[in-house]
Design a protein around this motif. Structure first.
Motif, PDB file in Angstrom:
ATOM      1  N   GLU A 303     101.362 -10.623 -80.474  1.00  0.00           N
ATOM      2  CA  GLU A 303     100.036 -11.500 -81.011  1.00  0.00           C
ATOM      3  C   GLU A 303      98.364 -10.506 -80.641  1.00  0.00           C
ATOM      4  OE1 GLU A 303      99.102 -15.548 -80.472  1.00  0.00           O
ATOM      5  OE2 GLU A 303      99.908 -16.066 -82.780  1.00  0.00           O
ATOM      6  N   GLY A 304      98.341 -10.316 -79.342  1.00  0.00           N
ATOM      7  CA  GLY A 304      97.007  -9.618 -78.652  1.00  0.00           C
ATOM      8  C   GLY A 304      95.944  -8.805 -79.390  1.00  0.00           C
ATOM      9  N   PRO A 305      95.220  -7.865 -79.486  1.00  0.00           N
ATOM     10  CA  PRO A 305      94.029  -7.726 -80.165  1.00  0.00           C
ATOM     11  C   PRO A 305      93.960  -7.755 -81.775  1.00  0.00           C
ATOM     12  CG  PRO A 305      94.282  -6.926 -77.887  1.00  0.00           C
ATOM     13  CD  PRO A 305      95.305  -7.549 -78.376  1.00  0.00           C
ATOM     14  N   GLU A 306      95.599  -7.519 -82.030  1.00  0.00           N
ATOM     15  CA  GLU A 306      95.693  -7.030 -83.428  1.00  0.00           C
ATOM     16  C   GLU A 306      95.591  -8.285 -84.324  1.00  0.00           C
ATOM     17  OE1 GLU A 306      98.633  -4.830 -86.591  1.00  0.00           O
ATOM     18  OE2 GLU A 306      98.949  -5.020 -84.395  1.00  0.00           O
ATOM     19  N   ARG A 307      96.199  -9.551 -84.138  1.00  0.00           N
ATOM     20  CA  ARG A 307      96.069 -10.897 -84.431  1.00  0.00           C
ATOM     21  C   ARG A 307      94.892 -11.424 -84.494  1.00  0.00           C
ATOM     22  NH1 ARG A 307      97.470 -14.156 -88.446  1.00  0.00           N
ATOM     23  NH2 ARG A 307      97.279 -16.088 -87.886  1.00  0.00           N
ATOM     24  N   LEU A 308      94.565 -10.687 -83.042  1.00  0.00           N
ATOM     25  CA  LEU A 308      92.699 -12.374 -83.384  1.00  0.00           C
ATOM     26  C   LEU A 308      91.779 -11.258 -84.107  1.00  0.00           C
ATOM     27  CD1 LEU A 308      90.388 -13.552 -81.869  1.00  0.00           C
ATOM     28  CD2 LEU A 308      90.042 -11.543 -80.043  1.00  0.00           C
ATOM     29  N   ALA A 309      91.596  -9.675 -84.657  1.00  0.00           N
ATOM     30  CA  ALA A 309      91.201  -9.064 -85.066  1.00  0.00           C
ATOM     31  C   ALA A 309      91.277  -9.623 -87.153  1.00  0.00           C
ATOM     32  CB  ALA A 309      91.423  -7.715 -85.540  1.00  0.00           C
ATOM     33  N   GLN A 310      92.531  -9.955 -86.924  1.00  0.00           N
ATOM     34  CA  GLN A 310      92.773 -10.364 -88.557  1.00  0.00           C
ATOM     35  C   GLN A 310      92.740 -11.794 -88.932  1.00  0.00           C
ATOM     36  OE1 GLN A 310      97.166 -10.540 -88.464  1.00  0.00           O
ATOM     37  NE2 GLN A 310      97.376  -8.051 -88.533  1.00  0.00           N
ATOM     38  N   ILE A 311      92.697 -12.498 -87.746  1.00  0.00           N
ATOM     39  CA  ILE A 311      91.417 -14.099 -87.342  1.00  0.00           C
ATOM     40  C   ILE A 311      90.091 -13.837 -87.748  1.00  0.00           C
ATOM     41  CG2 ILE A 311      91.216 -16.300 -86.308  1.00  0.00           C
ATOM     42  CD1 ILE A 311      94.073 -15.896 -85.624  1.00  0.00           C
ATOM     43  N   GLU A 312      89.360 -13.172 -87.360  1.00  0.00           N
ATOM     44  CA  GLU A 312      87.726 -12.940 -87.515  1.00  0.00           C
ATOM     45  C   GLU A 312      88.376 -12.455 -88.747  1.00  0.00           C
ATOM     46  OE1 GLU A 312      86.065 -14.693 -85.484  1.00  0.00           O
ATOM     47  OE2 GLU A 312      87.581 -14.561 -83.857  1.00  0.00           O
TER      48      GLU A 312
END
Length: 584
Positions: A303-312
């Protein structure tokens, strides 16, 4: 009828008993003696508004009580009985006790037949027991509303039923017309509202939020924002479980060692064999936990940073919706559901307008038809009432007077029809009829009101009539005529009159005087005026009439005049009684 009234601490009256009964009872007394308190007591007993200022100075409460005799089948007794009142037999009649107390603080309490009852019930019963008329009623008779009420009362139940049907249709017509006007007037606002709702719903639908999604994303964001600390914790836990260090063995190693030790001794004890199996299970659970931790760490890495960006980014979109429409996504979805319903309503307003236009036209025709029926009934009643009141006026020393009742059409229908009622009086021959409010003197108004009430008594009877100085502005022959007419009325119903005219008082079957009493004042307490209420015998009546005639009750001339007035009046009363007995 009312047999007796008892009054305590009301105005200037400390204690008083008024013996009444059938026929004509007059109440007289000097100005300020407290005659009005008799009417006040009756008003209390009839459930009218109570004024704490009527309580006698220094007293804690005032009390008015009445003994009423009615035929056993009278509907008032039925209503009182349903409220739990105790009703006693009294010869051929039944006896009902009414009382009303009023505290100095303004609190009021009513009893009917010995049982506590709402004051409103007193008012309902009183409406069918007593009709009270005072100088204020003369003033109201000048107003079109009072004139219409009098005409409608005379017209009776037939007009009353038509009026009820009319008022029901009128309310429906007004309601439908108001709704239709509102829909038409607000059409632009409705179009604007519908467009705004469509834009809002399109925005919500484009994001397709799911129930609880904002909370779910918040939790995921917190998780991914702390990914390093989560990874470190998992790796440390995995090392503790899987360590093969001889000095610091892991959980799986220790569990396997424990299983081996127990297994060697299990041949001697079956319990130890069970413990060995549990140690083996512990090792398996530890191994599975280690595997799950490895998978969790692998997922974090994926998941990492890419998934966090999508969630935000998703949270930012949802936050826009929540700022515009509701504090949470669940509430946004609820608002959207309500807005869809409202949008359907707005879309259906055009068809509602068409329905209302048809309904308003139908109701307008119905209102017009019923208003026409009311007008016809009122015109017929107006002719009869005019003729009967004019005949009564002849008996009240207005031989050439004529009451004219005009029923004219208003431009628009109202709550009581489409009629304007106007009572006009031509007081003598050759005079043009003029509205009561403009052309009638006080004395003429008194007689017109009395004539109307006498006529209405035949169609809307009550057992007792009370007149409070309705002879104001009358004197001479007119006063004698009023006395005669009241005496005639008293042969059919009970009549109680508060009067200042000796010509009226002379016709009474019973004469009550309210008199200021200095002894009573001393007993009641210094500084307070008190009055007594006494029933007069023949000699006392002559003196009271002399006082009313000349202001000199001991004057021989005044007493002679009073005796003559009383003798002539009582001859008429006796003749009326004889006629009544002959008819019986």
């Amino acid at each position: 009828m009312i047999q007796e009234i008892q009054i305590s601490n009301l105005g200037v009256i400390t204690e008083a008993t008024l013996p009444l009964g059938p026929g004509l009872t007059v109440v007289t007394g000097e100005t300020g003696a407290g005659k009005t308190m008799v009417i006040t007591a009756l008003s209390l007993l009839l459930g009218r508004r109570a004024d704490a200022g009527a309580v006698r100075n220094g007293a804690k409460h005032a009390l008015a009580e009445a003994v009423v005799h009615l035929p056993p089948d009278h509907h008032v007794l039925d209503a009182a009985g349903q409220a739990g009142a105790f009703i006693e037999p009294a010869g051929e009649n039944s006896e009902l006790l009414l009382s009303r107390s009023l505290s100095a603080q303004g609190r009021s309490r009513a009893t009917i037949g010995g049982r506590s009852a709402p004051v409103g019930l007193l008012a309902e019963l009183g409406h069918d027991l007593v009709a009270v008329h005072g100088q204020s009623d003369q003033i109201r008779l000048k107003e079109p509303v009072a004139q219409r009420d009098a005409l409608d009362r005379f017209a009776g139940s037939s007009l009353s039923r038509t009026l009820s049907s009319y008022q029901r249709a009128y309310r429906q017509w007004r309601s439908a017309s108001k709704e239709l006007a509102g829909l038409k007037t607000d059409s632009r606002n409705r179009v604007r509202e519908a467009e705004n709702l469509r834009l809002a719903l399109d925005e919500i639908d484009s994001l397709d939020p799911q129930p609880g999604e904002d909370e779910s994303l918040r939790e995921q964001s917190m998780k991914l924002g702390n990914i390093e600390s989560l990874r470190t914790a998992c790796q440390q836990a995995q090392a503790i479980i899987d360590s093969e260090d001889f000095e610091n063995p892991g959980v799986t190693t220790l569990a396997e060692t424990a299983r081996g030790v127990l297994g060697q001794a299990s041949g001697d004890d079956t319990v130890l064999a069970a413990f060995a199996e549990r140690a083996a299970e512990l090792g398996i659970l530890a191994s599975e936990l280690s595997s799950d931790l490895s998978s969790y760490v692998a997922d974090l890495d994926e998941e990492g940073p890419e998934r966090l960006a999508q969630i935000e980014a998703r949270r930012a979109d949802l936050n826009k919706l929540m700022r515009k429409y509701a504090p949470s996504i669940d509430e946004v979805l609820a608002w959207a559901a309500e807005s869809r319903s409202r949008l359907e309503e707005l879309g259906g307003d055009d068809s509602r307008i068409e329905e209302l236009e048809v309904e308003v036209v139908d109701l307008e025709h119905k209102v017009s038809s019923l208003a026409s029926d009311l007008s016809d009934a009122r015109r017929k009643a107006a002719k009869k009432l005019s003729a009967q009141v004019s005949a009564e006026l002849k008996a009240l020393a207005m031989p050439d007077a004529k009451l004219v009742i005009e029923v004219s059409e208003l431009e628009e229908p109202g709550g009581f029809g489409q009629d304007a009622i106007s009572m006009l009086l031509a007081p003598h021959a050759g005079a043009s009829p003029r509205p009561l409010g403009k052309g009638a003197s006080g004395g003429e108004l008194s007689r017109v009101m009395l004539a109307i009430e006498v006529v209405l008594a035949a169609v809307d009877p009550v057992p007792t009539f009370v007149f409070d100085e309705v002879d104001q502005g009358v004197g001479g022959k007119a006063a004698v005529a009023i006395g005669e007419r009241l005496a005639m009325l008293a042969k059919h119903v009970q009549v109680i009159v508060v009067t200042h005219l000796p010509q009226v008082a002379a016709y009474a079957d019973r004469h009550i005087r309210v008199i200021k009493n200095s002894d009573a004042k001393l007993k009641a307490g210094a500084g307070y005026t008190a009055s007594d209420v006494i029933s007069l015998d023949q000699e006392a009546r002559v003196k009271e009439l002399a006082r009313m005639l000349a202001g000199q009750e001991e004057s021989g001339t005044a007493q002679a005049h009073a005796e003559e007035l009383l003798e002539d009046a009582q001859k008429l009363v006796s003749s009326l009684t004889s006629k009544k007995l002959a008819k019986a």
